[in-house]
Scaffold this motif. Structure first.
Motif, PDB file in Angstrom:
ATOM      1  N   GLU A 113     -20.296  -9.840 -21.657  1.00  9.20           N
ATOM      2  CA  GLU A 113     -20.710 -10.967 -22.497  1.00  9.20           C
ATOM      3  C   GLU A 113     -20.280 -12.298 -21.879  1.00  9.20           C
ATOM      4  OE1 GLU A 113     -18.940  -9.628 -26.236  1.00  9.20           O
ATOM      5  OE2 GLU A 113     -20.971  -9.453 -27.050  1.00  9.20           O
ATOM      6  N   ALA A 114     -19.126 -12.303 -21.200  1.00 11.17           N
ATOM      7  CA  ALA A 114     -18.676 -13.515 -20.522  1.00 11.17           C
ATOM      8  C   ALA A 114     -19.633 -13.877 -19.387  1.00 11.17           C
ATOM      9  CB  ALA A 114     -17.260 -13.324 -19.976  1.00 11.17           C
ATOM     10  N   LEU A 115     -20.127 -12.865 -18.673  1.00 11.61           N
ATOM     11  CA  LEU A 115     -21.125 -13.114 -17.630  1.00 11.61           C
ATOM     12  C   LEU A 115     -22.396 -13.719 -18.229  1.00 11.61           C
ATOM     13  CD1 LEU A 115     -20.890  -9.827 -15.489  1.00 11.61           C
ATOM     14  CD2 LEU A 115     -20.002 -12.080 -14.880  1.00 11.61           C
ATOM     15  N   MET A 116     -22.784 -13.224 -19.387  1.00 14.30           N
ATOM     16  CA  MET A 116     -23.973 -13.752 -20.057  1.00 14.30           C
ATOM     17  C   MET A 116     -23.751 -15.197 -20.506  1.00 14.30           C
ATOM     18  SD  MET A 116     -24.929 -10.287 -22.208  1.00 14.30           S
ATOM     19  CE  MET A 116     -26.458 -10.884 -22.902  1.00 14.30           C
ATOM     20  N   GLU A 117     -22.518 -15.506 -20.914  1.00 15.08           N
ATOM     21  CA  GLU A 117     -22.188 -16.878 -21.302  1.00 15.08           C
ATOM     22  C   GLU A 117     -22.244 -17.807 -20.091  1.00 15.08           C
ATOM     23  OE1 GLU A 117     -21.369 -19.928 -23.869  1.00 15.08           O
ATOM     24  OE2 GLU A 117     -21.806 -17.840 -24.364  1.00 15.08           O
ATOM     25  N   ILE A 118     -21.773 -17.310 -18.945  1.00 19.66           N
ATOM     26  CA  ILE A 118     -21.860 -18.091 -17.705  1.00 19.66           C
ATOM     27  C   ILE A 118     -23.318 -18.359 -17.360  1.00 19.66           C
ATOM     28  CG2 ILE A 118     -21.433 -18.041 -15.214  1.00 19.66           C
ATOM     29  CD1 ILE A 118     -18.930 -16.354 -15.828  1.00 19.66           C
ATOM     30  N   ARG A 119     -24.137 -17.327 -17.465  1.00 23.05           N
ATOM     31  CA  ARG A 119     -25.573 -17.483 -17.186  1.00 23.05           C
ATOM     32  C   ARG A 119     -26.214 -18.491 -18.131  1.00 23.05           C
ATOM     33  NH1 ARG A 119     -29.010 -12.664 -19.264  1.00 23.05           N
ATOM     34  NH2 ARG A 119     -28.336 -13.744 -21.170  1.00 23.05           N
ATOM     35  N   ASP A 120     -25.911 -18.375 -19.416  1.00 22.19           N
ATOM     36  CA  ASP A 120     -26.556 -19.233 -20.411  1.00 22.19           C
ATOM     37  C   ASP A 120     -26.036 -20.666 -20.386  1.00 22.19           C
ATOM     38  OD1 ASP A 120     -27.912 -16.973 -21.149  1.00 22.19           O
ATOM     39  OD2 ASP A 120     -26.630 -16.530 -22.879  1.00 22.19           O
ATOM     40  N   SER A 121     -24.794 -20.839 -19.889  1.00 27.98           N
ATOM     41  CA  SER A 121     -24.193 -22.171 -19.885  1.00 27.98           C
ATOM     42  C   SER A 121     -24.385 -22.898 -18.559  1.00 27.98           C
ATOM     43  CB  SER A 121     -22.688 -22.067 -20.181  1.00 27.98           C
ATOM     44  OG  SER A 121     -22.466 -21.469 -21.442  1.00 27.98           O
ATOM     45  N   ALA A 122     -25.072 -22.259 -17.625  1.00 23.28           N
ATOM     46  CA  ALA A 122     -25.191 -22.820 -16.280  1.00 23.28           C
ATOM     47  C   ALA A 122     -25.807 -24.213 -16.278  1.00 23.28           C
ATOM     48  CB  ALA A 122     -26.003 -21.888 -15.385  1.00 23.28           C
ATOM     49  N   THR A 123     -26.699 -24.480 -17.225  1.00 23.37           N
ATOM     50  CA  THR A 123     -27.367 -25.788 -17.258  1.00 23.37           C
ATOM     51  C   THR A 123     -26.481 -26.873 -17.847  1.00 23.37           C
ATOM     52  OG1 THR A 123     -28.338 -25.246 -19.413  1.00 23.37           O
ATOM     53  CG2 THR A 123     -29.651 -24.750 -17.448  1.00 23.37           C
ATOM     54  N   HIS A 124     -25.344 -26.485 -18.427  1.00 25.18           N
ATOM     55  CA  HIS A 124     -24.496 -27.457 -19.113  1.00 25.18           C
ATOM     56  C   HIS A 124     -23.320 -27.950 -18.279  1.00 25.18           C
ATOM     57  CE1 HIS A 124     -26.750 -26.746 -22.751  1.00 25.18           C
ATOM     58  NE2 HIS A 124     -26.507 -25.446 -22.660  1.00 25.18           N
ATOM     59  N   PHE A 125     -23.024 -27.236 -17.193  1.00 27.32           N
ATOM     60  CA  PHE A 125     -21.954 -27.731 -16.330  1.00 27.32           C
ATOM     61  C   PHE A 125     -22.190 -27.269 -14.900  1.00 27.32           C
ATOM     62  CE2 PHE A 125     -20.348 -23.506 -16.283  1.00 27.32           C
ATOM     63  CZ  PHE A 125     -20.214 -23.047 -17.590  1.00 27.32           C
ATOM     64  N   ILE A 139     -13.220 -13.824 -14.026  1.00 24.28           N
ATOM     65  CA  ILE A 139     -14.224 -13.025 -14.736  1.00 24.28           C
ATOM     66  C   ILE A 139     -15.068 -12.237 -13.741  1.00 24.28           C
ATOM     67  CG2 ILE A 139     -16.323 -13.172 -16.139  1.00 24.28           C
ATOM     68  CD1 ILE A 139     -15.047 -15.603 -17.543  1.00 24.28           C
ATOM     69  N   SER A 140     -15.453 -12.874 -12.643  1.00 19.55           N
ATOM     70  CA  SER A 140     -16.318 -12.239 -11.648  1.00 19.55           C
ATOM     71  C   SER A 140     -15.629 -11.066 -10.977  1.00 19.55           C
ATOM     72  CB  SER A 140     -16.750 -13.269 -10.598  1.00 19.55           C
ATOM     73  OG  SER A 140     -17.474 -14.323 -11.189  1.00 19.55           O
ATOM     74  N   LEU A 141     -14.376 -11.245 -10.608  1.00 20.42           N
ATOM     75  CA  LEU A 141     -13.637 -10.156  -9.963  1.00 20.42           C
ATOM     76  C   LEU A 141     -13.483  -8.972 -10.907  1.00 20.42           C
ATOM     77  CD1 LEU A 141     -12.094  -8.998  -7.622  1.00 20.42           C
ATOM     78  CD2 LEU A 141     -10.086 -10.284  -8.352  1.00 20.42           C
ATOM     79  N   ALA A 142     -13.182  -9.253 -12.170  1.00 20.26           N
ATOM     80  CA  ALA A 142     -13.063  -8.176 -13.161  1.00 20.26           C
ATOM     81  C   ALA A 142     -14.391  -7.459 -13.340  1.00 20.26           C
ATOM     82  CB  ALA A 142     -12.578  -8.742 -14.493  1.00 20.26           C
ATOM     83  N   ALA A 143     -15.497  -8.213 -13.292  1.00 17.80           N
ATOM     84  CA  ALA A 143     -16.826  -7.612 -13.469  1.00 17.80           C
ATOM     85  C   ALA A 143     -17.115  -6.587 -12.374  1.00 17.80           C
ATOM     86  CB  ALA A 143     -17.899  -8.707 -13.464  1.00 17.80           C
ATOM     87  N   VAL A 144     -16.780  -6.916 -11.143  1.00 22.92           N
ATOM     88  CA  VAL A 144     -17.025  -5.980 -10.037  1.00 22.92           C
ATOM     89  C   VAL A 144     -16.126  -4.761 -10.170  1.00 22.92           C
ATOM     90  CG1 VAL A 144     -17.014  -5.692  -7.529  1.00 22.92           C
ATOM     91  CG2 VAL A 144     -17.743  -7.863  -8.517  1.00 22.92           C
ATOM     92  N   ARG A 145     -14.866  -4.988 -10.492  1.00 23.15           N
ATOM     93  CA  ARG A 145     -13.950  -3.853 -10.633  1.00 23.15           C
ATOM     94  C   ARG A 145     -14.379  -2.939 -11.782  1.00 23.15           C
ATOM     95  NH1 ARG A 145      -7.708  -5.497 -10.162  1.00 23.15           N
ATOM     96  NH2 ARG A 145      -7.644  -3.246 -10.456  1.00 23.15           N
ATOM     97  N   ASN A 146     -14.798  -3.522 -12.886  1.00 22.32           N
ATOM     98  CA  ASN A 146     -15.270  -2.720 -14.015  1.00 22.32           C
ATOM     99  C   ASN A 146     -16.500  -1.916 -13.637  1.00 22.32           C
ATOM    100  OD1 ASN A 146     -13.245  -3.844 -15.563  1.00 22.32           O
ATOM    101  ND2 ASN A 146     -14.582  -5.256 -16.656  1.00 22.32           N
ATOM    102  N   TYR A 147     -17.410  -2.567 -12.912  1.00 21.93           N
ATOM    103  CA  TYR A 147     -18.648  -1.901 -12.513  1.00 21.93           C
ATOM    104  C   TYR A 147     -18.352  -0.696 -11.610  1.00 21.93           C
ATOM    105  CZ  TYR A 147     -23.173  -1.124 -10.289  1.00 21.93           C
ATOM    106  OH  TYR A 147     -24.319  -0.541  -9.811  1.00 21.93           O
TER     107      TYR A 147
END
Length: 336
Positions: A113-125, A139-147
């Motif tokens: 969900e944090a990855l989705m928030e990054i995707r959705d917020s990309a236009t704001h910052f 968040i990104s490092l955790a995402a790869v390890r989880n995957y």
């Protein structure tokens, strides 16, 4: 399974995009590709739980009678092109989180969900704020390890060619810079970071193979330290990072002893023999510092017998010389 192969390809592309330091959109690109990798992996798991039936992923709706009233029968929703519409990633993680074995938990779901928030917020910052870049990296490092954890647990897949440590290596953030800008973040960034902090605080404090974030810290050691590993950058624009290890320290990634390597080769090839041809190949591999590290059994005297340690990537060097056993989606037989 094709879904799993495509998922892995998306994960590799995500890591590659993150490590392209010149990219100005790498965090957002990583998030988009990593979400895609997770969605495909979760769908592959759902399909496997239903005997490989693609219909397990179809989105259904109530049929309508001729008079327009709902029927008791259902039909598959279709896309604009008429293809079956599949369930979304949120439905997939809800299903997988409720399986009796090898399920994902709240930490893993919160990270996606944090990855989705990054995707959705990309236009704001724009990811130039130091605090933001630090959080995105964690968040990104955790995402790869989880995957990798999920893919190995569900499909017994090896990711020896995916260097997870490469993400923090490409992370060029000074910890002091984080402290200096802690109170200067833009409003959109402040809201994003506050939301991430709130999500993390709400997660259960239990033992889990999955993580919401992975902490990233850097320390520059300015004095001689017996516990430190020396590193030097050599070459020009495309320099390699050369790590010099002293004493009995074996570099990270060199996980195979000679005996381990021989066992792997016996499992990998149908015609492998530990004969003269094999030893000739080994003599060509050992001088390659990226594949083999040799240390003295008595490192203090630096003489006498040496012991070799190998990086798992060394297996690829033997593919051209031996016949692979049955290939897998993630470890295909080499092309002729």
């Amino acid at each position: 399974m094709l879904l799993v192969a495509k998922s892995r390809a998306a994960c590799l592309s995500a890591v590659e995009s993150y490590n392209r330091a010149s990219s100005l959109y790498r965090e957002e690109t990583f998030a988009i590709l990593m979400i895609n990798a997770w969605e495909l992996l979760l769908k592959a798991r759902v399909m496997r739980e239903h005997g490989g039936k693609a219909s397990a992923l179809h989105e259904y709706r109530q049929r309508k009678k001729k008079d327009g009233t709902p029927s008791k029968f259902r039909e598959v929703k279709t896309t604009r092109s008429g293809a079956p519409m599949t369930i979304g990633i949120d439905r997939c993680w809800n299903l997988v989180s409720n399986y009796s074995k090898h399920r994902i938990d709240a930490h893993c779901i919160a990270n996606i969900e944090a990855l989705m928030e990054i995707r959705d917020s990309a236009t704001h910052f724009v990811a130039t704020d130091a605090l933001l870049r630090k959080k995105l990296t964690e968040i990104s490092l955790a995402a790869v390890r989880n995957y990798v954890e999920a893919a190995q647990s569900w499909f017994s897949i090896s990711f020896s060619d995916l260097n997870i440590a490469s993400i923090p290596i490409s992370f060029d953030l000074d910890q002091k810079e984080v402290d200096a800008v802690a109170k200067k973040s833009a409003e959109a960034v402040t809201k994003f970071l506050a939301h991430m902090q709130k999500v993390e605080a709400a997660l259960p404090n239990d033992q889990s193979p999955y993580s919401f974030t992975v902490r990233v810290d850097f320390d520059l050691i300015k004095k001689k330290d017996g516990a430190a590993v020396k590193a030097a950058v050599v070459g020009g624009a495309e320099a390699d990072l050369t790590v010099t290890v002293e004493g009995d320290k074996v570099p990270a990634g060199f996980t195979l002893t000679y005996q381990d390597l021989v066992k792997k080769l016996q499992e990998r090839y149908s015609d492998f023999k530990q004969n003269g041809d094999f030893h000739t190949l080994m003599n060509a591999v050992k001088p390659n510092a990226k594949l083999c590290y040799e240390r003295y059994l008595d490192p203090d005297k630096r003489k006498g017998t040496k012991k070799s340690f190998f990086n798992p990537n060394v297996l690829k060097e033997f593919d051209a010389h031996y016949t692979r056993k049955e290939a897998t989606l993630f470890d295909p037989a080499p092309s002729e």
